[in-house]
Design a protein around this motif. Sequence first.
Motif, PDB file in Angstrom:
ATOM      1  N   PRO A  89       0.826  -1.212   0.000  1.00 22.98           N
ATOM      2  CA  PRO A  89       0.000   0.000   0.000  1.00 22.98           C
ATOM      3  C   PRO A  89       0.854   1.254   0.000  1.00 22.98           C
ATOM      4  O   PRO A  89       1.831   1.353   0.751  1.00 22.98           O
ATOM      5  N   PRO A  90       0.523   2.215  -0.850  1.00 22.72           N
ATOM      6  CA  PRO A  90       1.278   3.472  -0.885  1.00 22.72           C
ATOM      7  C   PRO A  90       0.992   4.313   0.349  1.00 22.72           C
ATOM      8  O   PRO A  90      -0.074   4.221   0.953  1.00 22.72           O
ATOM      9  N   THR A  91       1.962   5.138   0.736  1.00 22.73           N
ATOM     10  CA  THR A  91       1.761   6.045   1.859  1.00 22.73           C
ATOM     11  C   THR A  91       0.751   7.124   1.478  1.00 22.73           C
ATOM     12  O   THR A  91       0.792   7.649   0.362  1.00 22.73           O
ATOM     13  N   PRO A  92      -0.193   7.460   2.356  1.00 19.91           N
ATOM     14  CA  PRO A  92      -1.208   8.458   2.000  1.00 19.91           C
ATOM     15  C   PRO A  92      -0.679   9.883   1.951  1.00 19.91           C
ATOM     16  O   PRO A  92      -1.215  10.718   1.222  1.00 19.91           O
ATOM     17  N   ASP A  93       0.391  10.162   2.722  1.00 19.92           N
ATOM     18  CA  ASP A  93       0.856  11.544   2.814  1.00 19.92           C
ATOM     19  C   ASP A  93       2.376  11.684   2.835  1.00 19.92           C
ATOM     20  O   ASP A  93       2.901  12.769   3.047  1.00 19.92           O
ATOM     21  N   GLY A  94       3.094  10.590   2.647  1.00 15.55           N
ATOM     22  CA  GLY A  94       4.544  10.645   2.680  1.00 15.55           C
ATOM     23  C   GLY A  94       5.130  10.592   4.072  1.00 15.55           C
ATOM     24  O   GLY A  94       6.355  10.574   4.225  1.00 15.55           O
ATOM     25  N   GLU A  95       4.279  10.538   5.108  1.00 16.10           N
ATOM     26  CA  GLU A  95       4.761  10.507   6.478  1.00 16.10           C
ATOM     27  C   GLU A  95       4.224   9.327   7.282  1.00 16.10           C
ATOM     28  O   GLU A  95       4.766   8.997   8.333  1.00 16.10           O
ATOM     29  N   HIS A  96       3.151   8.710   6.814  1.00 13.39           N
ATOM     30  CA  HIS A  96       2.548   7.593   7.525  1.00 13.39           C
ATOM     31  C   HIS A  96       2.505   6.369   6.622  1.00 13.39           C
ATOM     32  O   HIS A  96       2.561   6.480   5.395  1.00 13.39           O
ATOM     33  N   GLY A  97       2.390   5.191   7.249  1.00 10.72           N
ATOM     34  CA  GLY A  97       2.353   3.965   6.475  1.00 10.72           C
ATOM     35  C   GLY A  97       3.748   3.533   6.046  1.00 10.72           C
ATOM     36  O   GLY A  97       4.754   3.863   6.673  1.00 10.72           O
ATOM     37  N   ILE A  98       3.805   2.779   4.954  1.00 12.68           N
ATOM     38  CA  ILE A  98       5.070   2.255   4.442  1.00 12.68           C
ATOM     39  C   ILE A  98       5.739   3.333   3.582  1.00 12.68           C
ATOM     40  O   ILE A  98       5.281   3.645   2.487  1.00 12.68           O
ATOM     41  N   ILE A  99       6.822   3.896   4.081  1.00 13.32           N
ATOM     42  CA  ILE A  99       7.551   4.950   3.375  1.00 13.32           C
ATOM     43  C   ILE A  99       8.640   4.296   2.521  1.00 13.32           C
ATOM     44  O   ILE A  99       9.474   3.554   3.037  1.00 13.32           O
ATOM     45  N   GLN A 100       8.641   4.577   1.223  1.00  8.79           N
ATOM     46  CA  GLN A 100       9.642   3.988   0.344  1.00  8.79           C
ATOM     47  C   GLN A 100      10.607   5.017  -0.233  1.00  8.79           C
ATOM     48  O   GLN A 100      11.582   4.644  -0.895  1.00  8.79           O
ATOM     49  N   SER A 101      10.363   6.287   0.003  1.00  3.70           N
ATOM     50  CA  SER A 101      11.285   7.317  -0.487  1.00  3.70           C
ATOM     51  C   SER A 101      11.081   8.573   0.348  1.00  3.70           C
ATOM     52  O   SER A 101      10.041   8.757   0.977  1.00  3.70           O
ATOM     53  N   SER A 102      12.104   9.426   0.364  1.00 11.03           N
ATOM     54  CA  SER A 102      12.030  10.658   1.124  1.00 11.03           C
ATOM     55  C   SER A 102      12.945  11.699   0.499  1.00 11.03           C
ATOM     56  O   SER A 102      14.081  11.399   0.130  1.00 11.03           O
ATOM     57  N   ALA A 103      12.440  12.925   0.400  1.00  8.24           N
ATOM     58  CA  ALA A 103      13.254  14.019  -0.120  1.00  8.24           C
ATOM     59  C   ALA A 103      14.211  14.547   0.931  1.00  8.24           C
ATOM     60  O   ALA A 103      15.090  15.353   0.632  1.00  8.24           O
ATOM     61  N   TYR A 104      14.065  14.081   2.173  1.00  9.69           N
ATOM     62  CA  TYR A 104      14.882  14.590   3.267  1.00  9.69           C
ATOM     63  C   TYR A 104      15.953  13.607   3.721  1.00  9.69           C
ATOM     64  O   TYR A 104      16.675  13.874   4.668  1.00  9.69           O
TER      65      TYR A 104
END
Length: 242
Positions: free
Chosen positions: A174-189
């Motif tokens: 399942p994709p993360t709904p907001d980039g901060e919760h759930g399974i995170i697969q990438s981050s700009a930070y």
Amino acid sequence: MKKLLTVAMALALSAAVFAQDRTDDNQSLASPDPTVIGNDSARQALREVSVDRYELEGSWNAHISPDNGVINVRLFDGNPLAKEPLKGEEDAEDSKVLGVKVEFFHRGVNSFFIKSARPIPIEGVTKTISIWAAGRNMNHDMYVLVQDYNGNNFELFLGSLGFSGWKKMSVAVPPTPDGEHGIIQSSAYNGVKPGLRIVGFRIDCNPMLARGTYYLYLDDLRAVTDLYDLENRDEDDMNDDW
């Protein structure tokens, strides 16, 4: 009489539509479509990749509570005949399967684990995970254990092992709904390389069937991953990993 006939026909038609919807839902759950998972743009480069073919002895371990039983794991010669090789990898070595043998001490609510010697990374943004399994028609539930980009652990339900012979089991990530919760697969930070890591599997045993000796065989762990960001990264771009 005509009114009753009309009502009966309408109910029959509704039941048929409902049954078709349920059939479509079951098929989508068993074979998730990676092209529509988290697809908020047309920028995708989906590739099916091999995670592990189970060809190296000692690369996977198994564990069960010593109060519940004894477990062994080893490689065997074999292959699911229905399995198709990945494009371009037809000549890759693929002659072994992983066998797991559990000897239960007693019936009860218990689980056993099959884990890689170290988490296996998958490049890109993983859409689906699949594995071939021979579950010996026992209604035990199987989960794949994953670790996301931030090192958080998650479990994804693959399905019941209540089937005979080999079967390809698949699950959508399942994709993360907001980039901060759930399974995170990438981050700009935090760096530039997205990815997910496969930790292993957990089998939750049916209490009525967890007795005697149980055999489970696994082969060809794969993933469908989106490599768009990696394939379209400029060669002269800097890495944010210093």
